[in-house]
Write a protein that holds these residues in place. Sequence first.
Motif, PDB file in Angstrom:
ATOM      1  N   ALA A   1     103.976   9.673 -17.929  1.00 46.12           N
ATOM      2  CA  ALA A   1     102.553   9.746 -17.601  1.00 46.12           C
ATOM      3  C   ALA A   1     101.982   8.360 -17.318  1.00 46.12           C
ATOM      4  N   ILE A   2     102.390   7.383 -18.117  1.00 44.16           N
ATOM      5  CA  ILE A   2     101.911   6.016 -17.911  1.00 44.16           C
ATOM      6  C   ILE A   2     102.500   5.431 -16.629  1.00 44.16           C
ATOM      7  N   SER A   3     103.760   5.728 -16.355  1.00 41.61           N
ATOM      8  CA  SER A   3     104.367   5.262 -15.094  1.00 41.61           C
ATOM      9  C   SER A   3     103.614   5.837 -13.889  1.00 41.61           C
ATOM     10  N   GLY A   4     103.098   7.054 -14.063  1.00 38.56           N
ATOM     11  CA  GLY A   4     102.341   7.669 -12.984  1.00 38.56           C
ATOM     12  C   GLY A   4     101.100   6.893 -12.597  1.00 38.56           C
ATOM     13  N   GLN A   5     100.615   6.022 -13.494  1.00 40.44           N
ATOM     14  CA  GLN A   5      99.450   5.204 -13.194  1.00 40.44           C
ATOM     15  C   GLN A   5      99.669   4.324 -11.972  1.00 40.44           C
TER      16      GLN A   5
ATOM     17  N   HIS B   1      93.737   0.625 -17.622  1.00 42.01           N
ATOM     18  CA  HIS B   1      94.030   1.989 -18.056  1.00 42.01           C
ATOM     19  C   HIS B   1      95.099   1.999 -19.146  1.00 42.01           C
ATOM     20  N   ILE B   2      96.131   1.200 -18.955  1.00 45.64           N
ATOM     21  CA  ILE B   2      97.227   1.188 -19.930  1.00 45.64           C
ATOM     22  C   ILE B   2      96.773   0.554 -21.249  1.00 45.64           C
ATOM     23  N   ASP B   3      95.859  -0.430 -21.171  1.00 44.52           N
ATOM     24  CA  ASP B   3      95.276  -0.972 -22.401  1.00 44.52           C
ATOM     25  C   ASP B   3      94.702   0.156 -23.259  1.00 44.52           C
ATOM     26  N   LEU B   4      93.973   1.053 -22.602  1.00 49.10           N
ATOM     27  CA  LEU B   4      93.343   2.167 -23.317  1.00 49.10           C
ATOM     28  C   LEU B   4      94.377   3.173 -23.822  1.00 49.10           C
ATOM     29  N   LEU B   5      95.407   3.417 -23.008  1.00 53.17           N
ATOM     30  CA  LEU B   5      96.408   4.426 -23.363  1.00 53.17           C
ATOM     31  C   LEU B   5      97.293   4.007 -24.532  1.00 53.17           C
ATOM     32  N   VAL B   6      97.619   2.711 -24.599  1.00 50.84           N
ATOM     33  CA  VAL B   6      98.537   2.257 -25.663  1.00 50.84           C
ATOM     34  C   VAL B   6      97.809   1.551 -26.802  1.00 50.84           C
TER      35      VAL B   6
END
Length: 254
Positions: free
Chosen positions: A202-206, A241-246
């Motif tokens: 899902a994160i790679s999809g970013q 976005h990844i900052d928020l996700l992880v």
Amino acid sequence: MERSEFDASPIEAIVFDGLERAEEPALPASRHYRRARQDRGAETRHNLLIAALDVFGRYGFEGAATRDIAKRAGANLAAIVYHFGSKDALHKAVAEYVVEQMESRIGDSIDRAAKALTGSIDRPTARSLLQGIIDVHIDSMLGEAEAELWGRFIMREQMEPSSTFDVIYDFMMKCQSTTTELIAFLLNLDPHSEEATFRSFAISGQFVIFCVARPMVAKKLGRDTLACGDRDQIRRVVAEHIDLLVGETLINEG
């Protein structure tokens, strides 16, 4: 069904016999002449690989015509048998070429992260290593014209897996496994769990979405293609976005 194809096996002897007569005359003693012929042979092989990369990506293995590939490469049909032996072997060579090109661009970031994960790392380091992998993906997949052909070939293999699928799969899983381990570390998950795998994809999809949907994004922006400035914005947005996700903010090391 392939648009037009030939069966290499019954004509192979004729092809190589013809190549010996028409394309491989006895070489003179000059080493410069021999080197020139070797260089032309390498160029023909490369042109066939690029042409095949495009055709296989557009039409898949079954739909790709070797006559079309040869024509696009500016070579004769016999050159495919001479350099690769068969359509199957050419298809596998294309997959290996794609992996080689991607490995040369993103391999260092993967190896660096994998090495760090064998020791003791903290969250900021893990986040930085993850961003390093993402950044080189964005730069290579959006910054090079040929990368569009790599992406199309990989997508075709995803939609219609062939005998070469494992070549692509093995490399992609090497990348994804390291990415998953970083994400699992940041999210306090078991890296071998389904949860970690799903979150990793899902994160790679970013960033992968910008490779897959590049024409759509460019058209929406009113441009023919994505420029360097667009990649910078994509990198910034994806990082946020990844900052928020992880749950770990990337430290700007610049």
